[in-house]
Design an enzyme around this catalytic site. Structure first.
Site, short mmCIF file in Angstrom:
data_model
loop_
_atom_site.label_atom_id
_atom_site.label_comp_id
_atom_site.label_asym_id
_atom_site.label_seq_id
_atom_site.Cartn_x
_atom_site.Cartn_y
_atom_site.Cartn_z
N GLU A 339 0.99 -1.27 -0.11
CA GLU A 339 -0.04 0.11 -0.21
C GLU A 339 0.97 1.23 0.08
O GLU A 339 0.53 2.13 -0.75
CB GLU A 339 -0.99 0.09 1.22
CG GLU A 339 -1.96 -1.24 1.06
CD GLU A 339 -2.88 -1.20 -0.04
OE1 GLU A 339 -2.99 -0.26 -0.70
OE2 GLU A 339 -3.29 -2.44 -0.28
N TRP A 342 1.84 1.70 -3.53
CA TRP A 342 0.85 2.50 -4.03
C TRP A 342 0.77 4.04 -4.08
O TRP A 342 0.61 4.92 -5.13
CB TRP A 342 -0.60 2.06 -3.66
CG TRP A 342 -1.36 0.97 -4.36
CD1 TRP A 342 -1.34 -0.36 -3.85
CD2 TRP A 342 -1.63 0.67 -5.87
NE1 TRP A 342 -1.84 -1.43 -4.80
CE2 TRP A 342 -1.95 -0.54 -6.05
CE3 TRP A 342 -1.77 1.76 -6.68
CZ2 TRP A 342 -2.62 -1.10 -7.14
CZ3 TRP A 342 -2.20 1.09 -8.19
CH2 TRP A 342 -2.64 -0.04 -8.31
N TRP A 372 -20.03 11.57 -19.97
CA TRP A 372 -20.18 11.55 -18.51
C TRP A 372 -21.73 12.41 -18.08
O TRP A 372 -22.01 13.29 -18.70
CB TRP A 372 -19.13 12.32 -17.82
CG TRP A 372 -17.80 11.39 -17.88
CD1 TRP A 372 -16.83 11.91 -18.48
CD2 TRP A 372 -17.66 10.32 -17.15
NE1 TRP A 372 -15.99 11.17 -18.30
CE2 TRP A 372 -16.29 9.77 -17.60
CE3 TRP A 372 -18.09 9.28 -16.37
CZ2 TRP A 372 -15.62 8.71 -17.01
CZ3 TRP A 372 -17.72 8.21 -15.99
CH2 TRP A 372 -16.29 7.83 -16.32
N ASN A 407 -10.57 2.87 2.99
CA ASN A 407 -10.23 2.71 1.59
C ASN A 407 -11.18 1.46 0.60
O ASN A 407 -11.75 2.02 -0.18
CB ASN A 407 -8.91 1.84 1.28
CG ASN A 407 -8.37 1.67 -0.01
OD1 ASN A 407 -8.36 2.62 -0.85
ND2 ASN A 407 -8.32 0.19 -0.42
N TRP A 448 -9.53 7.81 -7.77
CA TRP A 448 -10.84 8.16 -8.70
C TRP A 448 -10.54 7.67 -10.04
O TRP A 448 -11.43 7.16 -10.74
CB TRP A 448 -11.06 9.86 -8.80
CG TRP A 448 -11.67 10.05 -7.51
CD1 TRP A 448 -11.42 10.27 -6.21
CD2 TRP A 448 -13.19 9.54 -7.41
NE1 TRP A 448 -12.63 10.56 -5.32
CE2 TRP A 448 -13.52 10.03 -6.03
CE3 TRP A 448 -14.18 9.40 -8.14
CZ2 TRP A 448 -14.96 9.95 -5.62
CZ3 TRP A 448 -15.67 9.27 -7.58
CH2 TRP A 448 -15.77 9.62 -6.37
P1 FAD Z 1 -3.55 1.74 5.17
O1 FAD Z 1 -4.16 0.61 4.90
O2 FAD Z 1 -2.91 1.61 6.79
O3 FAD Z 1 -2.12 2.11 4.26
C1 FAD Z 1 -0.92 2.62 4.66
C2 FAD Z 1 -0.54 3.80 3.78
O4 FAD Z 1 -0.44 3.50 2.41
C3 FAD Z 1 -1.78 4.87 3.74
O5 FAD Z 1 -1.80 5.70 4.94
C4 FAD Z 1 -1.66 5.78 2.38
O6 FAD Z 1 -0.41 6.65 2.75
C5 FAD Z 1 -0.90 4.38 1.52
N1 FAD Z 1 -2.07 3.93 0.80
C6 FAD Z 1 -2.97 2.90 1.05
N2 FAD Z 1 -3.82 2.57 -0.08
C7 FAD Z 1 -3.39 3.50 -0.91
C8 FAD Z 1 -4.09 3.48 -2.29
N3 FAD Z 1 -4.81 2.74 -2.84
N4 FAD Z 1 -3.46 4.55 -3.11
C9 FAD Z 1 -2.46 5.50 -2.43
N5 FAD Z 1 -1.88 5.20 -1.34
C10 FAD Z 1 -2.39 4.44 -0.56
N6 FAD Z 1 -5.09 8.23 -0.17
C11 FAD Z 1 -4.81 9.43 0.40
O7 FAD Z 1 -3.87 9.49 1.34
N7 FAD Z 1 -5.23 10.54 0.16
C12 FAD Z 1 -6.15 10.71 -0.64
O8 FAD Z 1 -6.80 11.74 -0.97
C13 FAD Z 1 -7.09 9.61 -1.32
N8 FAD Z 1 -8.03 9.49 -1.98
C14 FAD Z 1 -8.47 8.06 -2.40
C15 FAD Z 1 -9.52 8.02 -3.52
C16 FAD Z 1 -10.15 6.98 -3.96
C17 FAD Z 1 -11.18 7.02 -4.62
C18 FAD Z 1 -9.54 5.68 -3.38
C19 FAD Z 1 -10.14 4.71 -4.11
C20 FAD Z 1 -8.33 5.79 -2.71
C21 FAD Z 1 -7.88 6.84 -2.26
N9 FAD Z 1 -6.62 7.02 -1.40
C22 FAD Z 1 -6.38 8.09 -0.92
C23 FAD Z 1 -6.05 5.96 -0.64
C24 FAD Z 1 -6.39 5.02 0.29
O9 FAD Z 1 -7.85 4.63 0.43
C25 FAD Z 1 -5.98 5.67 1.73
O10 FAD Z 1 -4.62 6.12 1.64
C26 FAD Z 1 -6.29 4.95 2.84
O11 FAD Z 1 -7.75 4.40 2.91
C27 FAD Z 1 -5.72 5.66 4.02
O12 FAD Z 1 -5.82 4.96 5.36
P2 FAD Z 1 -4.92 4.44 6.12
O13 FAD Z 1 -3.95 5.44 6.36
O14 FAD Z 1 -5.38 3.65 7.29
O15 FAD Z 1 -4.30 3.25 5.20
#
Ligand code: FAD
Length: 537
Positions: A339, A342, A372, A407, A448
């Protein structure tokens, strides 16, 4: 892992060399890196200052107009302003550096203010960490030219990613379009090289400079706190008329966010430690159950830089070695590290494709060929959590109330907007930025465009999530739905997980007809077929 303060050659843009006679004065410009630990530019600046016997000051600009242009949420602005006094304190006690916080509404103001500031205070070198959004890059380039006229250096470092942009490329040196091979190379690179934690050294030459202040600035911890609060309040006023915020109790959202995210790097690092001690070993399974809150919830800190992504990686890697020895195939920790990858991936993509900042689709043809929808009623129902689809509505109400969304739910709600309602992903992208405490251009745009099937390595357009089956898999006992939609608490979960049964139960003659909750606004099966037909076109 080395604890030296030197910047790796890979991370540096320029050779760091001193060209001015003493007394020297250097400046650290904080942006999205609000921490003392493992801050690449800060460590490099301190090292050079001690070598050159220079004084060091630090600055942060509060930029309300810029925040508004980026649709930054109030929760995030508040998080930043809550973090600044703590940063000031850490800088003072650990490094003997004073932080000046200055309101600088627009980008051009910022350039003027910095050049004046350097001239007035005899500053000969500024260091900062790179920002990758288009406007920021343009601003930095403009500033570099402006400062060079007065022989002032402006040196930037890669710090936002675990591995810097352009460092993970295919054999023919181009960008990976697909995540999996990117990830393999990213992991391999990390395994064969040592990534450094950059520890900043305490400044030997105490500052005797009283920084020249303008009206809207602060340089004691108390003043920084007051100015931060004032700026947050002013920003709240700026947002007051924003149509997409009318249904939100913004004060309540901010209060929730404050409770959930105490500010500062100490709390962020503690959260990382707790997550690794308690939750990471079940991550692969529990990360997809929103009611468990079993993910790290570090994104808000990573976004404003109050925790280092390298530290996150290194601590997870250490935990893997400690818990599983040579079994590096442990799914839970690998999944979490992936993650983090990503996050790097979407930043690398943004640097390669700067046009993304103008909200262009990565797959250009989708901009030309997909009609759209911009239906305002449909969009408002989605924003307000009134679509009649329980998992979507509970997720949206959770976002509106707390400034955070899990997420799995981000994917479900984004797919519902872009596929079931066929609404332009850019509207959802903007709405998320306006609400999320962790709103981050690269990750949000990436998420997105993944959901809308317009991005690089995005979901295939025909694989459309069914929000009812998603609820049955990821909210099996209905706990999340019923927490955020209390009006549905008496409806059996099996009904909430079936579009057909829910329609029947809420319709005339149905057992729950008196409950104030809308019927599902679209039939998923039909909406799915329409979306697939539109994409095929
Ligand atoms: P954890 O599951 O603990 O993951 C650890 C870290 O990995 C996160 O803090 C984040 O920095 C990174 N990460 C995790 N999943 C993703 C992912 N899919 N893409 C990129 N980085 C990721 N993340 C944001 O930080 N900011 C946003 O504005 C954002 N918008 C999103 C919009 C959509 C439509 C989607 C599908 C995902 C988005 N994400 C975004 C990614 C992800 O949803 C969040 O990072 C995550 O939910 C944060 O929770 P966590 O810190 O507990 O993540």
């Amino acid at each position: 892992m080395s604890n030296t303060a030197s910047a790796t050659a890979k991370n540096t843009d320029h050779n760091v060399k001193s060209t001015h006679a003493s007394p020297l004065h250097y400046l650290m410009w904080f942006r999205r890196d609000l921490r003392v630990h493992d801050n690449t530019a800060l460590a490099a600046l301190c090292e050079r200052a001690n070598t050159d016997n220079a004084q060091v000051s630090a600055v942060f600009f509060l930029t309300p107009e810029q925040w508004q242009a980026h649709n930054m949420s109030l929760a995030q602005v508040d998080h930043i302003t809550r973090t600044l006094p703590l940063l000031a304190q850490n800088l003072q006690t650990q490094l003997h550096i004073k932080l000046l916080v200055q309101v600088s509404p627009s980008f051009s103001d910022c350039i003027e203010t910095l050049s004046d500031f350097c001239t007035t205070n005899n500053i000969t070198c500024i260091m900062a960490n790179h920002e990758y959004e288009g406007n920021e890059i343009a601003r930095d380039e403009q500033l570099t030219k402006q400062l060079a006229k007065n022989d002032i250096e402006f040196i930037r470092f890669h710090d936002q990613c675990i591995l810097p942009p352009h460092s993970i490329t295919t054999n023919d040196d181009s960008m990976y379009q697909v995540f999996t091979p990117f990830y393999k190379k990213w992991r391999h690179t990390l395994e064969v090289s040592t990534i450094q934690i950059h520890k900043a050294a305490t400044i030997k030459k105490h500052s005797n400079v009283d920084l020249t202040l303008s009206q809207d600035s602060a340089n004691t911890i108390k003043e920084i706190e007051i100015l931060g609060k004032k700026t947050t309040n002013n920003y709240q006023k700026m947002l007051q008329d924003s149509e997409s915020l009318q249904h939100i109790d913004i004060e309540a959202q901010m209060t929730q966010a404050r409770e959930a995210y105490p500010a500062g790097e100490t709390d962020a690092c503690q959260r990382l430690e707790d997550f690794i001690a308690e939750d990471i070993d079940n991550y692969d399974v529990s990360r997809d159950v929103p009611s468990l809150q079993a993910t790290s919830q570090l994104s808000a800190y990573l976004t404003i830089g109050s925790i280092s992504p390298r530290l996150c990686y290194l601590q997870a890697y250490k935990a893997q070695e400690k818990l599983h020895g040579n079994d590096s195939d442990n799914d839970d920790i690998n999944r979490w590290i992936s993650e983090l990858a990503w996050r790097d991936f979407y930043r690398h993509v943004l640097v390669e494709k700067p046009e993304l900042i103008r909200h262009q689709a990565y797959k250009n043809e989708t901009d030309k060929n997909i009609s759209w929808s911009y239906n305002t009623d449909d969009f408002a129902a989605w924003c307000r959590g009134k679509t009649g689809v329980p998992l979507v509505d509970s997720a949206m109400r959770n976002l509106n109330a707390t400034g955070f969304m899990h997420n799995r739910l981000r994917m479900v709600t984004a797919m519902f907007l872009t596929k079931d309602l066929l609404i332009d992903w850019r509207l959802g992208e903007r709405y998320f930025m306006q609400q999320l405490i962790d709103g981050d251009f690269a990750s949000n745009n990436g998420g997105w465009q993944w959901s809308a099937s317009t991005g690089t390595d995005s979901a295939p357009y025909f694989r459309i999530m069914n929000p009812f089956s998603q609820a049955s898999t990821h909210d099996a006992n209905g706990e999340f739905i019923k927490t955020w939609l209390p009006e549905l608490k008496d409806i059996p979960t099996s009904i909430l997980h079936s579009e057909e049964k829910l329609r029947k139960a809420l319709s005339k003659g149905g057992k729950f007809v008196n409950i104030d909750y809308p019927l599902p606004m679209v039939e998923h099966k039909t909406a799915r077929q329409l979306a697939i037909a539109e994409f095929k076109k």
